[in-house]
Scaffold this active site. Structure first.
Site, short mmCIF file in Angstrom:
data_model
loop_
_atom_site.label_atom_id
_atom_site.label_comp_id
_atom_site.label_asym_id
_atom_site.label_seq_id
_atom_site.Cartn_x
_atom_site.Cartn_y
_atom_site.Cartn_z
N PHE A 157 0.82 -1.20 0.00
CA PHE A 157 0.00 0.00 0.00
C PHE A 157 0.86 1.26 0.00
O PHE A 157 0.54 2.25 -0.66
CB PHE A 157 -0.94 0.00 1.21
CG PHE A 157 -2.18 -0.82 1.00
CD1 PHE A 157 -3.21 -0.34 0.22
CD2 PHE A 157 -2.31 -2.08 1.57
CE1 PHE A 157 -4.36 -1.09 0.00
CE2 PHE A 157 -3.45 -2.85 1.35
CZ PHE A 157 -4.48 -2.34 0.57
N HIS A 203 -23.86 12.44 -69.62
CA HIS A 203 -23.49 13.40 -68.55
C HIS A 203 -22.56 14.47 -69.10
O HIS A 203 -22.74 15.67 -68.84
CB HIS A 203 -22.79 12.67 -67.41
CG HIS A 203 -23.70 11.84 -66.56
ND1 HIS A 203 -24.86 12.33 -66.02
CD2 HIS A 203 -23.60 10.55 -66.14
CE1 HIS A 203 -25.45 11.37 -65.31
NE2 HIS A 203 -24.70 10.28 -65.38
N LYS A 244 -8.67 23.17 -37.93
CA LYS A 244 -8.98 23.68 -36.59
C LYS A 244 -7.88 23.31 -35.59
O LYS A 244 -7.38 24.18 -34.86
CB LYS A 244 -10.33 23.12 -36.12
CG LYS A 244 -11.49 23.49 -37.04
CD LYS A 244 -12.82 22.99 -36.51
CE LYS A 244 -12.90 21.47 -36.54
NZ LYS A 244 -12.87 20.92 -37.90
N PRO A 246 -16.05 22.21 -40.92
CA PRO A 246 -16.03 20.81 -41.38
C PRO A 246 -14.73 20.12 -41.00
O PRO A 246 -13.72 20.77 -40.72
CB PRO A 246 -16.16 20.95 -42.92
CG PRO A 246 -16.68 22.32 -43.15
CD PRO A 246 -16.17 23.17 -42.03
N HIS A 288 -23.70 6.25 -71.32
CA HIS A 288 -24.15 6.86 -70.05
C HIS A 288 -23.27 8.05 -69.70
O HIS A 288 -23.77 9.15 -69.40
CB HIS A 288 -24.10 5.80 -68.94
CG HIS A 288 -24.63 6.28 -67.63
ND1 HIS A 288 -25.87 5.97 -67.15
CD2 HIS A 288 -24.07 7.08 -66.67
CE1 HIS A 288 -26.06 6.54 -65.97
NE2 HIS A 288 -24.96 7.22 -65.66
N GLU A 289 -21.95 7.86 -69.72
CA GLU A 289 -21.04 8.95 -69.35
C GLU A 289 -21.02 10.04 -70.42
O GLU A 289 -20.85 11.22 -70.09
CB GLU A 289 -19.63 8.39 -69.12
CG GLU A 289 -19.52 7.38 -68.00
CD GLU A 289 -20.01 7.92 -66.66
OE1 GLU A 289 -19.94 9.14 -66.44
OE2 GLU A 289 -20.47 7.11 -65.83
N ASP A 323 -27.65 8.55 -59.65
CA ASP A 323 -28.02 9.82 -60.30
C ASP A 323 -29.45 10.21 -59.95
O ASP A 323 -29.74 11.38 -59.66
CB ASP A 323 -27.88 9.70 -61.81
CG ASP A 323 -26.45 9.40 -62.24
OD1 ASP A 323 -25.53 9.82 -61.51
OD2 ASP A 323 -26.25 8.75 -63.27
#
Length: 609
Positions: free
Chosen positions: A127, A429, A209, A204, A425-426, A502
């Site tokens: 102790f 876009h 920060k 964010p 598809h592309e 999408d």
């Protein structure tokens, strides 16, 4: 003190072990050098009685067992153990041989008490040792210092200054006032100015920060205590509050100083909203923090800095003036800030002549300081992997794709049918990105699968940083999102599931236009967003709906109306440029990835220029 305790403990334990070993050796019976038993003894008293000088009989504690020792005239001694000393005594009496019967030896009271004393001394020593370790603050005292602060104090041992922080000019100006007060407090005091007691850095993740807090520590040259909000919280009630008290007591001894609490939302969440009521450990810790920052006790010269990206869930009491007087919003950097940050991280990285940091800054709209550091680090890794001593523009381009979209899976085997579907598809876009005025231009178009599960990607190159969206820009974003599905409908006999993300993106944006931004004439300028008042139950489990079913139906109708109108517009544009759609898809099938110049040349060729 710690070394002295350790030295004393070593010698004390060594002495106690030596004593115990000595006692045990006395208790262990010593074996004779020569084997001797009762048969040999009876033979001696029958044949060699004249050679026996004396016979001693020793009784054990538990009679009649004991030991018989025989001493010969020659000086030799022999002994054996017997189970009955009475039988040996009767045998000798029957033959008229004298013997000496020794009484049972009673151990000294000192020997009897010694084991108990040894145990008591050992317990007292244990102790004492633990208490000394606790007061010394050693690493072995963790079991007994729950209430001690875990903050790390540093004094002028950080190399981070404001020169290492780029792209945060206004934020640095606000914090330079804090540093100046710590260096020259008299010029503020003489005009009656009170320096803010607390500074909350909010923004964010990855915007710098914690880096700003390190810079304040490096500039101020005063003791700097740094701790995480989660270090206060324990499963034992009252431990967190004790750690807060201990932290501020240490800070008072070293004032003027700075206390920096990173991720303070772990301990300063709004009270009364958790499932544990008002008496749980976290709320007691927060209460103690509120008292220490601005209570009856005076904390002169102690400035508390904290960082969080969840300021919306903090308790209002900790945000009031007198606690966190100043709130510094550390947002995402603009183009100029991104270029400055890239220049800081590129100091120790050799760059090739074709690397244009201004173009990289334009390409990385929305990136934080941490994202930009990761971009250049990944570029350096790619250059080292290719065994080059410098970074080229292609390395940064590959790293940009890897961070933003995922690693390209060039080894994946794709059928010609899937490649053709992805190409159209592309291309859908990309054409809309190019023709609509507020969403382009196109930076890269690829049909190479990525690590995030996409079959391809179309990456725009924003030419400016906008603080907010206009209604027209949001509608154009929805139009572009629907371009892939419309291109599939125009060319293929069937449609695929490739446009699911999408469609989700277009739906979310249309709903935000109606419920959040007031862009619907029918719904009007009323906010119908889901309520976030319930910090725990309301936000994490479910949202509180603050409108009726009738309004909900009208909202759904307006969302569908917006998406349908954008669908018609996207279809009309692609039909007008169907020849470019086919040319772009064929080029993608051939090269798999094309850049801005190659893509824009398709429009020049189609116009006959």
């Amino acid at each position: 003190m710690k070394k002295q305790v350790k030295g004393f403990g070593f010698y004390a334990i060594a002495i106690l072990v030596l004593i115990v070993a000595t006692l045990l050796m006395d208790l262990v019976p010593k074996s004779d050098e020569n084997a001797y038993n009762r048969i040999d003894f009876e033979k001696d008293i029958d044949t060699n009685q004249d050679k026996i000088k004396s016979i001693d009989i020793y009784q054990d504690k538990e009679t009649p067992s004991g030991k018989v020792k025989v001493t010969y005239t020659s000086g030799d001694k022999k002994a054996f153990n017997t189970t009955s000393t009475i039988e040996i005594e009767q045998l000798l009496n029957s033959r008229g041989i004298p013997s000496i019967l020794h009484p049972i030896k009673r151990p000294s009271w000192i020997i009897s008490v010694l084991p108990y004393a040894f145990g008591l001394v050992l317990v007292l020593f244990f102790f004492t040792f633990m208490m000394n370790q606790t007061s010394a603050g050693g690493g072995g005292s963790k079991a007994m210092n729950f209430g001690k602060s875990r903050a790390k104090m540093s004094i002028d041992n950080t190399n981070t200054t404001f020169d290492n922080v780029a792209g945060l000019h206004e934020e640095k100006e606000e914090l330079e006032e804090i540093v100046d007060f710590l260096r020259e407090p008299k010029k503020y005091i003489q005009v009656g100015a009170r320096i803010p007691k607390g500074v909350l850095l909010e923004g964010p993740p990855g915007t710098g920060k914690t880096l700003l807090a390190k810079a304040v520590a490096g500039e101020s040259k005063v003791p700097f205590f740094s701790i995480s909000g989660s270090d206060f919280v324990e499963m034992f009630v009252g431990v967190g509050a004790s750690r807060v008290r201990d932290l501020f007591e240490e800070a008072k001894k070293n004032s003027p100083c700075i206390i920096f609490i990173d991720e303070i939302d772990a301990v300063a969440r709004r009270r009364g909203t958790g499932l544990g009521g008002g008496h749980d450990e976290r709320e007691q810790t927060l209460n103690q923090l509120l008292v220490e920052m601005d209570g009856f006790s005076v904390n002169e010269g102690i400035i508390v800095m904290a960082a969080t990206n969840r300021v919306d869930i903090l308790d209002p009491a900790i945000l009031r003036p007198g606690r966190f007087d100043r709130k510094v919003v550390v947002g995402r950097p603009d183009v100029k800030g991104r270029k400055e940050i890239l220049e800081v991280h590129a100091k120790n990285k050799p760059l090739a002549e074709d690397v244009d940091l201004q173009q990289v800054a334009q390409t990385t709209a929305g990136f934080t300081g941490a994202d930009l550091e990761k971009l250049l680090n990944e570029s350096a890794i790619i250059a080292a992997r290719d065994e080059r001593a410098f970074i080229v523009a292609e390395d940064i381009k590959k790293a940009f794709i890897k961070i933003g979209i995922g690693t390209e899976k060039k080894s994946r085997v794709i059928s010609d049918k899937e490649k053709r579907i992805t190409a159209y598809h592309e291309a859908g876009h990309a054409i809309l990105f190019h023709l609509l005025p507020d969403v382009g231009p196109v930076y890269t178009v690829s049909i190479i699968p990525t690590g995030q599960g996409a079959a391809g990607y179309t990456m725009p190159l924003p030419e400016r940083d906008d603080m907010f969206y206009t209604k027209g820009e949001m509608l154009q974003e929805i139009v572009v999102s629907l371009g892939g599905r419309i291109a599939e409908e125009m060319v293929l006999d069937d449609i695929t599931t490739g446009a699911s993300q999408d469609i989700k993106q277009a739906t979310n944006m249309a709903r935000a236009m109606v419920t959040k931004f007031g862009f619907s004439d029918k719904i009007g300028l009323i906010n119908y967003e889901y309520s976030d008042d319930e910090v725990f139950i309301g936000r994490d489990i479910g949202h509180a709906k603050n409108f009726g079913e009738g309004i909900a139906n009208e909202i759904d109708g307006e969302v569908k109306k917006i998406v349908d109108q954008c669908y018609v517009k996207a279809r009309d544009i692609l039909r007008q440029n169907e020849h470019v759609l086919h040319s772009c898809a064929e080029l993608l099938i051939e090269k798999e990835r094309i850049g801005r110049d190659e893509f824009e040349s398709l429009f020049v060729t189609s116009d006959g220029v």
